[in-house]
Design a protein around this motif. Sequence first.
Motif, PDB file in Angstrom:
ATOM      1  N   MET A 193       2.974  33.657  16.476  1.00 23.91           N
ATOM      2  CA  MET A 193       1.352  33.617  16.532  1.00 23.91           C
ATOM      3  C   MET A 193       0.811  33.745  17.888  1.00 23.91           C
ATOM      4  O   MET A 193      -0.698  34.168  17.313  1.00 23.91           O
ATOM      5  CB  MET A 193       0.933  32.761  15.350  1.00 23.91           C
ATOM      6  CG  MET A 193       1.248  30.997  16.195  1.00 23.91           C
ATOM      7  SD  MET A 193       0.149  30.816  17.051  1.00 23.91           S
ATOM      8  CE  MET A 193      -1.002  30.346  16.035  1.00 23.91           C
ATOM      9  N   ARG A 252      10.359  28.097  25.607  1.00 20.77           N
ATOM     10  CA  ARG A 252       9.617  27.007  25.747  1.00 20.77           C
ATOM     11  C   ARG A 252      10.509  25.688  25.933  1.00 20.77           C
ATOM     12  O   ARG A 252      11.161  25.374  26.224  1.00 20.77           O
ATOM     13  CB  ARG A 252      10.207  25.635  24.310  1.00 20.77           C
ATOM     14  CG  ARG A 252       9.888  26.971  22.817  1.00 20.77           C
ATOM     15  CD  ARG A 252       9.080  26.567  22.020  1.00 20.77           C
ATOM     16  NE  ARG A 252       8.518  26.986  20.788  1.00 20.77           N
ATOM     17  CZ  ARG A 252       8.764  26.951  19.179  1.00 20.77           C
ATOM     18  NH1 ARG A 252       8.717  25.615  19.145  1.00 20.77           N
ATOM     19  NH2 ARG A 252       8.318  27.777  18.535  1.00 20.77           N
ATOM     20  N   ASP A 259       1.623  32.260   9.188  1.00 25.06           N
ATOM     21  CA  ASP A 259       2.250  32.163  10.034  1.00 25.06           C
ATOM     22  C   ASP A 259       3.718  31.535   9.517  1.00 25.06           C
ATOM     23  O   ASP A 259       3.722  30.323   9.647  1.00 25.06           O
ATOM     24  CB  ASP A 259       1.204  31.532  11.204  1.00 25.06           C
ATOM     25  CG  ASP A 259       2.605  31.838  12.329  1.00 25.06           C
ATOM     26  OD1 ASP A 259       2.903  32.171  13.068  1.00 25.06           O
ATOM     27  OD2 ASP A 259       2.151  30.543  13.214  1.00 25.06           O
ATOM     28  N   PHE A 260       4.883  32.690   9.859  1.00 23.30           N
ATOM     29  CA  PHE A 260       5.861  32.231   9.508  1.00 23.30           C
ATOM     30  C   PHE A 260       6.865  32.205  10.500  1.00 23.30           C
ATOM     31  O   PHE A 260       6.275  33.927  11.342  1.00 23.30           O
ATOM     32  CB  PHE A 260       6.334  33.421   8.451  1.00 23.30           C
ATOM     33  CG  PHE A 260       8.079  32.626   8.521  1.00 23.30           C
ATOM     34  CD1 PHE A 260       8.551  31.210   7.591  1.00 23.30           C
ATOM     35  CD2 PHE A 260       8.755  33.160   8.696  1.00 23.30           C
ATOM     36  CE1 PHE A 260       9.893  30.953   7.544  1.00 23.30           C
ATOM     37  CE2 PHE A 260      10.590  33.095   8.955  1.00 23.30           C
ATOM     38  CZ  PHE A 260      11.087  32.088   8.251  1.00 23.30           C
ATOM     39  N   GLY A 261       7.787  31.684  10.958  1.00 28.10           N
ATOM     40  CA  GLY A 261       8.338  31.700  12.255  1.00 28.10           C
ATOM     41  C   GLY A 261      10.376  31.084  12.321  1.00 28.10           C
ATOM     42  O   GLY A 261      10.098  29.777  11.032  1.00 28.10           O
ATOM     43  N   TRP A 282       1.451  21.884  12.164  1.00 24.93           N
ATOM     44  CA  TRP A 282       1.404  23.346  13.188  1.00 24.93           C
ATOM     45  C   TRP A 282      -0.167  23.776  13.835  1.00 24.93           C
ATOM     46  O   TRP A 282      -0.351  24.193  13.331  1.00 24.93           O
ATOM     47  CB  TRP A 282       2.253  24.494  12.818  1.00 24.93           C
ATOM     48  CG  TRP A 282       3.265  25.440  14.227  1.00 24.93           C
ATOM     49  CD1 TRP A 282       4.610  24.558  14.659  1.00 24.93           C
ATOM     50  CD2 TRP A 282       3.107  26.031  15.091  1.00 24.93           C
ATOM     51  NE1 TRP A 282       4.766  24.929  15.796  1.00 24.93           N
ATOM     52  CE2 TRP A 282       4.190  25.745  15.851  1.00 24.93           C
ATOM     53  CE3 TRP A 282       1.720  27.033  15.389  1.00 24.93           C
ATOM     54  CZ2 TRP A 282       3.745  26.806  16.637  1.00 24.93           C
ATOM     55  CZ3 TRP A 282       1.960  27.851  16.303  1.00 24.93           C
ATOM     56  CH2 TRP A 282       2.441  27.682  17.424  1.00 24.93           C
ATOM     57  N   MET A 295      12.454  34.952  17.042  1.00 23.20           N
ATOM     58  CA  MET A 295      11.722  34.157  16.345  1.00 23.20           C
ATOM     59  C   MET A 295      11.566  35.254  15.151  1.00 23.20           C
ATOM     60  O   MET A 295      10.072  36.005  15.918  1.00 23.20           O
ATOM     61  CB  MET A 295      10.408  33.317  16.573  1.00 23.20           C
ATOM     62  CG  MET A 295       9.660  32.672  16.019  1.00 23.20           C
ATOM     63  SD  MET A 295       9.589  31.185  15.786  1.00 23.20           S
ATOM     64  CE  MET A 295       8.489  30.667  16.725  1.00 23.20           C
ATOM     65  N   VAL A 348       3.726  28.303   8.369  1.00 23.89           N
ATOM     66  CA  VAL A 348       2.434  27.503   8.700  1.00 23.89           C
ATOM     67  C   VAL A 348       0.818  27.984   7.815  1.00 23.89           C
ATOM     68  O   VAL A 348       1.326  29.480   7.805  1.00 23.89           O
ATOM     69  CB  VAL A 348       2.136  27.693   9.988  1.00 23.89           C
ATOM     70  CG1 VAL A 348       0.953  26.600  10.073  1.00 23.89           C
ATOM     71  CG2 VAL A 348       3.326  27.317  10.651  1.00 23.89           C
ATOM     72  N   ASN A 396       9.742  27.851   9.343  1.00 23.75           N
ATOM     73  CA  ASN A 396       8.387  26.850   8.968  1.00 23.75           C
ATOM     74  C   ASN A 396       7.502  28.000   8.775  1.00 23.75           C
ATOM     75  O   ASN A 396       7.220  28.810   9.545  1.00 23.75           O
ATOM     76  CB  ASN A 396       8.253  26.472  11.044  1.00 23.75           C
ATOM     77  CG  ASN A 396       6.833  25.619  10.735  1.00 23.75           C
ATOM     78  OD1 ASN A 396       6.636  24.783   9.596  1.00 23.75           O
ATOM     79  ND2 ASN A 396       6.838  25.626  11.717  1.00 23.75           N
ATOM     80  N   SER A 425       5.885  31.257  20.951  1.00 21.45           N
ATOM     81  CA  SER A 425       5.958  31.331  19.147  1.00 21.45           C
ATOM     82  C   SER A 425       4.884  32.370  18.895  1.00 21.45           C
ATOM     83  O   SER A 425       4.687  33.002  19.607  1.00 21.45           O
ATOM     84  CB  SER A 425       5.115  30.582  18.029  1.00 21.45           C
ATOM     85  OG  SER A 425       3.398  30.717  18.427  1.00 21.45           O
TER      86      SER A 425
HETATM   87  N1  SER Z   1       4.212  29.208  14.692  1.00 25.85           N
HETATM   88  C1  SER Z   1       4.626  28.257  13.786  1.00 25.85           C
HETATM   89  C2  SER Z   1       6.805  28.096  14.766  1.00 25.85           C
HETATM   90  O1  SER Z   1       6.559  27.443  16.108  1.00 25.85           O
HETATM   91  C3  SER Z   1       5.670  29.491  12.976  1.00 25.85           C
HETATM   92  O2  SER Z   1       6.190  30.333  13.675  1.00 25.85           O
HETATM   93  O3  SER Z   1       6.946  26.964  14.154  1.00 25.85           O
END
Ligand code: SER
Length: 631
Positions: free
Chosen positions: A42, A68, A257-259, A179, A86, A237, A235, A40
Amino acid sequence: MTAEDLRQRYLEFLRCKRHAVIPSASLIPREDSSTLFTGSGMQPLVPYLLGENHPKGTRLCNSQKCFRAEDMEEIGDNRHNTVFEMLGNWSFGDYFKKEQLNWFFQFLTEELRLDPNRLYVSVFSGNKDIGVPRDEESVEIWKDIFSRYGIQAQIVEEAEKKGLGGGRIFYYNESKNWWSRSGKPADIPVGEIGGPDSEVFYDLGEELSRHAKSPWKDQPCHINCDCGRFIEIGNSVFIEYVKTEQGFDRLAQKNVDFGGGLERMAMIMQGKTNVYETDLFQNVLDKIESLSGGKKYQDNIKPFEVIADHLKATTFIMGDNKGIKPSNTDQGYIVRRLIRRTIRYGRQIGIDSQEPWLPEVVKIIIGDYKKVYPELSQNLEFIIEGVKEEQAKFEKTLNKGLKEFKRIISSKEEADRVLTGQEAFDLYQTYGFPIEMTEELALEKGLKVDREDFSGQLKKHQELSRTASAGKFKGGLADVREETKKLHTAAHLLLAALRKVLGNHVHQKGSNITAQRLRFDFSHSEKLTDEQKQEVEELVNKAIEKDLSVICEEMSLEEAKNNGAVATFEDKYEDKVKVYKIGEGNNVFSYELCGGPHIDRLGKLGYFKIKKEESSSAGVRRIKAVLTAKE
Ligand code: SER
């Protein structure tokens, strides 16, 4: 709208909201020991979420390559990739919930012009045991947003039991709306950061629901039920918690923290219902079609998607300037699994496995992505050679292995539907079948594999051949507790001392730091003598005794190089970097490029002791060291 336009639009949208655009970090984490891959956006930013200053400020955005491995078996539904991009944005103690939720909704409805009636959201229902309240603040913000579009948003609790119930805003517990890098509140280690999140879902239409066929068909359909109707596209967070021995504490700052998955958003924008139908996969699927002698994607969805996904993942991991290639450990093992699974699925659609066909697909992928990720073309030869070699290796044993597998299966009685650990281990050892592949093959025949027994066999074997496992370890800091920070600072002292004692050929090759000890890999070919070890310890301990200060300076990469800062310059750095200086004036002991965090004075460190010095791999030595109370 092409995926490329979409990526640009998102970054531009955030740039206008005063975000700095940063490049995608490597898929192989540099300073993060919690995962093998960057999963991710972040992850590379953890120090800043904890309060370190980022040279580009408190608002950042990017499009981050992510991988992942846990999603490998999911390929073939309409939404999963192992490797994906992302789109992300971050606030380090700057804006919070109100801005974030409003902006993302604005992006979806005004920039992308998505119909707000098709959007649904989830929020955290709270957990008293960990002291984190219900996220009513987000609910109020969402109600307000929807009402501006003429939608009276109904709130629904326990949708898992009750279903949609005409709702728009859904409360879920931490299994869905919490998360952190390493999972749910109960599972994460002390020192890990995280928080409640709020996800946005797009309704692809009731006709797409596979609910009637799903294993949960007796449960009601809801936005998180995974039947195919609703797809999560973003998402947000709210990272404001850190796990402690007792529960959770608030962090010093509130972060966002947006993804959001680029492939999924592209799918919606292109009017598709499957991420593999977007422009991102078109050329690759065409190539697979021609390699298979004209088999059609629509008739062979799973094999096509597995091949397209796994070869893209292989290309991205091997193409990431870190020299990862197929092997039996860490990231290399994942690449091996990806390639071997690709070959097996290739056979299912009649791709002639005697020809080195993998490079053909890899070239298409590199062609598609070279503009955004130039490192892929720079590593073209390395990737092509690697996949070719791995294919040749596996082809040699695959047929025999499959025969052996059949033999094992046919020898089983009806009542005995389990492959023993020994059988799975032989397939692994003699024919190169990754255990996950044996499990998949077995499952297709309605059998299970005794995984525990297999692990026992593997362990026994590894103990017998210890030398082979002197591979590299995962890099970085385990967490950011004070003790861990101290050992991180000690690692800088160690590198400086090693260079003083052994010479400037010494460079850092990796590090792994917990609150208890540090492990440090460095380039040097010979075993250290007792005198050299003692000298290194003395240099470090003298610096500690002087209580030197640790100062962080920000400058351009050019300036850092000119000032003689120590760094692994083949790594990708921002154009503005942080340099940590230990000591001042004529008394500078260490000067090193680093993201932090560090303690501010050496006096706090105590006494530095080398516990072990050993070989790590060819030309690389490893030191294990600790800090103890002053002697
Ligand atoms: N870290 C969060 C996720 O992977 C938002 O970026 O969903």
